[in-house]
Write a protein that holds these residues in place. Structure first.
Motif, PDB file in Angstrom:
ATOM      1  N   ASP A  51       0.844  -1.203   0.000  1.00 24.29           N
ATOM      2  CA  ASP A  51       0.000   0.000   0.000  1.00 24.29           C
ATOM      3  C   ASP A  51       0.877   1.249   0.000  1.00 24.29           C
ATOM      4  OD1 ASP A  51      -2.395  -1.394  -0.034  1.00 24.29           O
ATOM      5  OD2 ASP A  51      -2.787  -1.157   2.112  1.00 24.29           O
ATOM      6  N   CYS A  52       1.943   1.196   0.772  1.00 24.45           N
ATOM      7  CA  CYS A  52       2.893   2.308   0.832  1.00 24.45           C
ATOM      8  C   CYS A  52       3.517   2.530  -0.542  1.00 24.45           C
ATOM      9  CB  CYS A  52       3.954   1.974   1.881  1.00 24.45           C
ATOM     10  SG  CYS A  52       5.187   3.235   2.135  1.00 24.45           S
ATOM     11  N   VAL A  53       3.924   1.454  -1.199  1.00 28.21           N
ATOM     12  CA  VAL A  53       4.502   1.556  -2.540  1.00 28.21           C
ATOM     13  C   VAL A  53       3.488   2.168  -3.499  1.00 28.21           C
ATOM     14  CG1 VAL A  53       5.280   0.214  -4.543  1.00 28.21           C
ATOM     15  CG2 VAL A  53       6.214  -0.278  -2.269  1.00 28.21           C
ATOM     16  N   PHE A  54       2.255   1.673  -3.472  1.00 23.18           N
ATOM     17  CA  PHE A  54       1.239   2.209  -4.381  1.00 23.18           C
ATOM     18  C   PHE A  54       0.982   3.690  -4.109  1.00 23.18           C
ATOM     19  CE2 PHE A  54      -0.106  -2.258  -5.244  1.00 23.18           C
ATOM     20  CZ  PHE A  54       0.041  -2.208  -6.620  1.00 23.18           C
ATOM     21  N   ASP A  55       1.041   4.100  -2.848  1.00 17.94           N
ATOM     22  CA  ASP A  55       0.885   5.523  -2.553  1.00 17.94           C
ATOM     23  C   ASP A  55       2.055   6.325  -3.128  1.00 17.94           C
ATOM     24  OD1 ASP A  55      -0.611   7.719  -1.127  1.00 17.94           O
ATOM     25  OD2 ASP A  55       1.342   7.875  -0.114  1.00 17.94           O
ATOM     26  N   LEU A  56       3.255   5.793  -3.032  1.00 19.89           N
ATOM     27  CA  LEU A  56       4.415   6.478  -3.608  1.00 19.89           C
ATOM     28  C   LEU A  56       4.339   6.539  -5.129  1.00 19.89           C
ATOM     29  CD1 LEU A  56       7.234   5.037  -1.333  1.00 19.89           C
ATOM     30  CD2 LEU A  56       6.382   7.402  -1.372  1.00 19.89           C
ATOM     31  N   LEU A  57       3.625   5.609  -5.730  1.00 23.69           N
ATOM     32  CA  LEU A  57       3.436   5.625  -7.177  1.00 23.69           C
ATOM     33  C   LEU A  57       2.319   6.567  -7.595  1.00 23.69           C
ATOM     34  CD1 LEU A  57       3.657   1.793  -7.958  1.00 23.69           C
ATOM     35  CD2 LEU A  57       5.493   3.500  -8.045  1.00 23.69           C
ATOM     36  N   GLY A  58       1.499   6.951  -6.614  1.00 23.01           N
ATOM     37  CA  GLY A  58       0.338   7.777  -6.938  1.00 23.01           C
ATOM     38  C   GLY A  58       0.323   9.093  -6.201  1.00 23.01           C
ATOM     39  N   ILE A  60       0.074  10.511  -0.421  1.00 17.44           N
ATOM     40  CA  ILE A  60      -0.665  11.129   0.678  1.00 17.44           C
ATOM     41  C   ILE A  60      -0.173  10.646   2.039  1.00 17.44           C
ATOM     42  CG2 ILE A  60      -2.946  11.284   1.756  1.00 17.44           C
ATOM     43  CD1 ILE A  60      -4.103  11.186  -1.103  1.00 17.44           C
ATOM     44  N   TYR A  61       0.098   9.354   2.168  1.00 21.45           N
ATOM     45  CA  TYR A  61       0.370   8.834   3.504  1.00 21.45           C
ATOM     46  C   TYR A  61       1.619   7.964   3.635  1.00 21.45           C
ATOM     47  CZ  TYR A  61      -1.597   4.478   1.743  1.00 21.45           C
ATOM     48  OH  TYR A  61      -1.831   3.353   1.017  1.00 21.45           O
ATOM     49  N   ALA A  62       2.273   7.609   2.556  1.00 23.44           N
ATOM     50  CA  ALA A  62       3.394   6.670   2.628  1.00 23.44           C
ATOM     51  C   ALA A  62       4.503   7.144   3.562  1.00 23.44           C
ATOM     52  CB  ALA A  62       3.961   6.407   1.237  1.00 23.44           C
TER      53      ALA A  62
END
Length: 144
Positions: free
Chosen positions: A62-69, A72-74
């Motif tokens: 989830d953290c990786v996907f946030d960094l790709l998008g 917001i929270y990673a």
């Protein structure tokens, strides 16, 4: 260094392919992690069904996907988990090792499908994560 749109897509596609090709990679990720960081395995003594390991891998992805998008929270998640895990004796360097272990395991699962471009995209992401882990560890007085 910021990831390009192409690198982000490559990483996302690789995660999807890992799930398609290898199913749930949690057992393989943690087997590799414990081989590299044997002091971490006893921390999972109560995780008899693997759910804690699975949950932690899901959080990392989830953290990786946030960094790709949206991003917001990673960074906040990594910072808070560095703090939380320090109480268990997990040094910040293990976080960097964990993310690298995910990449290495995914590479192994994908085999010949893992290209030089995929590897370079993941390395760019991991370099960014490494810098952030180091900054946060120093900020909060943790030994890097």
């Amino acid at each position: 260094m910021s990831l390009t749109a192409e690198q982000k897509q490559i990483i996302e596609t690789s995660i999807e392919r890992v799930a398609e090709v290898g199913g749930d990679p949690a057992d393989r990720v943690y087997a590799r992690l414990f081989a590299e960081e044997p002091d971490m395995e006893p921390l999972f003594i109560l995780d008899r069904d693997g759910s804690a390991k699975g949950h932690m891998l899901a959080e990392a992805l989830d953290c990786v996907f946030d960094l790709l998008g949206a991003r917001i929270y990673a960074r906040t998640l990594i910072q808070s988990e560095l703090t939380n895990h320090s109480g268990f004796g997990v040094p910040p360097a293990v976080f960097a090792t964990f993310f690298r272990t995910v990449k290495e395991t995914f590479s192994e699962i994908m085999g010949a499908e893992w290209s030089a471009e995929t590897d370079a995209a993941w390395e760019a992401l991991l370099d960014e994560i490494d810098v952030f882990i180091e900054e946060q560890a120093k900020k909060y007085g943790m030994e890097v």
